[in-house]
Write a protein that holds these residues in place. Structure first.
Motif, mmCIF file in Angstrom:
data_model
loop_
_atom_site.group_PDB
_atom_site.id
_atom_site.type_symbol
_atom_site.label_atom_id
_atom_site.label_comp_id
_atom_site.label_asym_id
_atom_site.label_seq_id
_atom_site.Cartn_x
_atom_site.Cartn_y
_atom_site.Cartn_z
ATOM 1 N N ALA A 171 52.402 116.556 23.619
ATOM 2 C CA ALA A 171 51.782 116.845 24.912
ATOM 3 C C ALA A 171 51.986 115.696 25.886
ATOM 4 N N PHE A 172 51.930 114.456 25.367
ATOM 5 C CA PHE A 172 52.049 113.289 26.225
ATOM 6 C C PHE A 172 53.185 112.390 25.743
ATOM 7 N N PRO A 173 53.916 111.784 26.657
ATOM 8 C CA PRO A 173 55.023 110.911 26.248
ATOM 9 C C PRO A 173 54.541 109.519 25.872
ATOM 10 N N ASP A 174 55.372 108.814 25.174
ATOM 11 C CA ASP A 174 55.124 107.426 24.807
ATOM 12 C C ASP A 174 55.113 106.571 26.073
ATOM 13 N N ALA A 175 54.078 105.776 26.262
ATOM 14 C CA ALA A 175 53.966 104.948 27.468
ATOM 15 C C ALA A 175 54.662 103.599 27.319
ATOM 16 N N THR A 176 55.160 103.281 26.126
ATOM 17 C CA THR A 176 55.735 101.951 25.873
ATOM 18 C C THR A 176 56.866 101.575 26.830
ATOM 19 N N PRO A 177 57.858 102.450 27.075
ATOM 20 C CA PRO A 177 58.974 102.037 27.936
ATOM 21 C C PRO A 177 58.657 102.058 29.438
ATOM 22 N N ILE A 178 57.517 102.572 29.817
ATOM 23 C CA ILE A 178 57.180 102.702 31.236
ATOM 24 C C ILE A 178 56.828 101.342 31.815
ATOM 25 N N PRO A 193 41.783 117.743 24.708
ATOM 26 C CA PRO A 193 40.484 117.101 24.895
ATOM 27 C C PRO A 193 40.557 116.069 26.019
ATOM 28 N N ILE A 194 39.552 116.030 26.848
ATOM 29 C CA ILE A 194 39.585 115.166 28.031
ATOM 30 C C ILE A 194 39.726 113.695 27.649
ATOM 31 N N GLU A 195 39.225 113.319 26.458
ATOM 32 C CA GLU A 195 39.339 111.926 26.020
ATOM 33 C C GLU A 195 40.800 111.534 25.807
ATOM 34 N N GLU A 196 41.609 112.475 25.281
ATOM 35 C CA GLU A 196 43.025 112.177 25.066
ATOM 36 C C GLU A 196 43.769 112.053 26.394
ATOM 37 N N ILE A 197 43.428 112.900 27.350
ATOM 38 C CA ILE A 197 44.056 112.816 28.670
ATOM 39 C C ILE A 197 43.691 111.504 29.347
ATOM 40 N N ALA A 198 42.411 111.139 29.280
ATOM 41 C CA ALA A 198 41.944 109.895 29.913
ATOM 42 C C ALA A 198 42.617 108.676 29.291
ATOM 43 N N ALA A 199 42.776 108.692 27.964
ATOM 44 C CA ALA A 199 43.406 107.551 27.290
ATOM 45 C C ALA A 199 44.859 107.396 27.715
ATOM 46 N N TRP A 200 45.568 108.512 27.844
ATOM 47 C CA TRP A 200 46.975 108.438 28.258
ATOM 48 C C TRP A 200 47.096 107.968 29.702
ATOM 49 N N ILE A 201 46.271 108.486 30.587
ATOM 50 C CA ILE A 201 46.297 108.053 31.992
ATOM 51 C C ILE A 201 46.014 106.559 32.079
ATOM 52 N N ALA A 202 45.049 106.075 31.296
ATOM 53 C CA ALA A 202 44.709 104.647 31.318
ATOM 54 C C ALA A 202 45.881 103.793 30.847
ATOM 55 N N HIS A 260 36.552 120.902 33.405
ATOM 56 C CA HIS A 260 37.662 120.194 32.757
ATOM 57 C C HIS A 260 38.704 119.785 33.801
ATOM 58 N N ARG A 261 39.058 120.721 34.675
ATOM 59 C CA ARG A 261 40.047 120.443 35.711
ATOM 60 C C ARG A 261 39.537 119.398 36.704
ATOM 61 N N ALA A 262 38.249 119.470 37.035
ATOM 62 C CA ALA A 262 37.673 118.502 37.973
ATOM 63 C C ALA A 262 37.738 117.087 37.403
ATOM 64 N N GLU A 263 37.532 116.955 36.110
ATOM 65 C CA GLU A 263 37.618 115.627 35.492
ATOM 66 C C GLU A 263 39.039 115.076 35.597
ATOM 67 N N ILE A 264 40.031 115.917 35.336
ATOM 68 C CA ILE A 264 41.422 115.473 35.458
ATOM 69 C C ILE A 264 41.730 115.084 36.905
ATOM 70 N N ARG A 265 41.287 115.915 37.828
ATOM 71 C CA ARG A 265 41.520 115.654 39.244
ATOM 72 C C ARG A 265 40.883 114.330 39.669
ATOM 73 N N ASP A 266 39.652 114.074 39.192
ATOM 74 C CA ASP A 266 38.958 112.833 39.546
ATOM 75 C C ASP A 266 39.651 111.614 38.945
ATOM 76 N N MET A 267 40.131 111.754 37.709
ATOM 77 C CA MET A 267 40.848 110.633 37.089
ATOM 78 C C MET A 267 42.118 110.317 37.869
ATOM 79 N N ALA A 268 42.821 111.363 38.299
ATOM 80 C CA ALA A 268 44.038 111.154 39.082
ATOM 81 C C ALA A 268 43.704 110.466 40.399
ATOM 82 N N LYS A 269 42.634 110.898 41.040
ATOM 83 C CA LYS A 269 42.249 110.315 42.327
ATOM 84 C C LYS A 269 41.898 108.842 42.184
ATOM 85 N N ARG A 270 41.149 108.506 41.138
ATOM 86 C CA ARG A 270 40.766 107.102 40.931
ATOM 87 C C ARG A 270 41.980 106.223 40.672
#
Length: 307
Positions: A171-178, A193-202, A260-270
């Motif tokens: 679902a999410f790519p490896d962040a190492t080379p970024i 799960p929102i925790e997995e999305i938040a961890a990847w964004i962070a 769920h969508r609002a949480e993703i949207r807020d994380m993106a905005k922050r």
């Protein structure tokens, strides 16, 4: 009822379409490449690379001469027009790295009777079309953890070839080379799960890169029009769930999805990232236009819409 990738809901009327007729990524890619090429051609007009002063062939601008600069930089023809000295600057098309990722995990296979394509195929088309558009301006593209960034007019074909060699879709790519100053485009249903999305964004935000999230949903996942006795199937874990009155779940489901969508949207905005909601019954050019604006340095960092 938990809203997460392990709870992908399937209308039994669409089940044969999801499993029996679903093509593998390798089988689907030739057609998806053609579609992506047509889409990128339709929106590529007006797409410009990151323009700045530097080494290059094209004229960029005249600017006042600064004391201490070599005299050979002076454009004497322009300077002869008034009492000031001017330097002719050339335009440098700065190559930039854009990391692309499409979620190809099992839940993305979902396709209802309300859409002509699955979430997976739409995600692939968006990624290939974007690679094609970026290649036109000499940008570098890559798949994190799969390929190194490259600049190639055949970028879409190279990305497609890399997809056929994925050992296990994630679902999410490896962040190492970024790295810092790069861009990352994630195209996924984001029902994890929102925790997995938040961890990847962070993790990605911590690299200094800028992110662009495209959430792809089937229209039936938005409306939940089911009534009566319905069987739902978990594409990730193979679990079946039966309800006697599906309509009684509708409000709770919709509220949960919006939260769920609002949480993703807020994380993106922050994080100062782009967020786009796209439905598979809408034209694929719509989210590409939003991404074009964001990747070109548009002032909008958060975009929403029923795309």
């Amino acid at each position: 009822m938990a809203l997460q990738k392990s709870d992908s809901r399937i209308d039994p009327a669409t089940w044969p379409n999801v499993i029996g007729e679903a093509r593998t990524v390798a089988e689907a890619l030739p057609d998806l490449l053609v579609e992506a090429s047509h889409i990128s051609s339709s929106v590529i007009a007006g797409w410009h690379g990151r323009r700045r002063s530097g080494p290059g062939e094209s004229f960029w601008q005249f600017r006042p001469f600064n004391m201490g600069e070599p005299a050979k930089r002076i454009d004497w023809r322009r300077s002869a027009r008034d009492d000031h000295l001017y330097v002719r600057e050339r335009e440098w098309e700065a190559a930039h790295t854009v990391w692309l990722w499409a979620d190809l995990s099992p839940s993305m296979l979902f396709q209802s009777k309300l859409a002509k394509v699955s979430k997976r195929d739409r995600a692939i088309v968006l990624m290939l079309a974007l690679a094609d558009m970026l290649a036109e301006t000499g940008e570098r593209v890559g798949l994190p953890g799969i390929t190194r960034p490259f600049s190639d007019r055949r970028a879409a074909e190279r990305v497609a070839d890399a997809l056929t060699h994925l050992a296990k879709p994630a679902a999410f790519p490896d962040a190492t080379p970024i790295k810092r100053f790069s861009d990352v485009v994630l195209i996924a249903d984001m029902l994890d799960p929102i925790e997995e999305i938040a961890a990847w964004i962070a993790r990605v935000a911590g690299t200094g890169a800028r992110g662009h999230l495209v959430q792809v949903l089937d229209p039936i996942e938005e409306t939940f029009p089911f009534e009566g006795r319905i069987e739902f199937h978990d594409l990730e874990r193979g679990i079946w769930l039966t309800t006697g009155r599906a309509e009684s779940w509708r409000k709770a489901y919709r509220d949960r999805l919006e939260a769920h969508r609002a949480e993703i949207r807020d994380m993106a905005k922050r994080a100062g990232w782009t967020y786009v909601l796209h439905h598979t019954d809408r034209p694929p050019a719509e989210p590409l236009l939003v991404l074009h604006s964001s990747l070109s340095g548009g002032s909008e960092t958060l975009s929403q819409g029923n795309y």
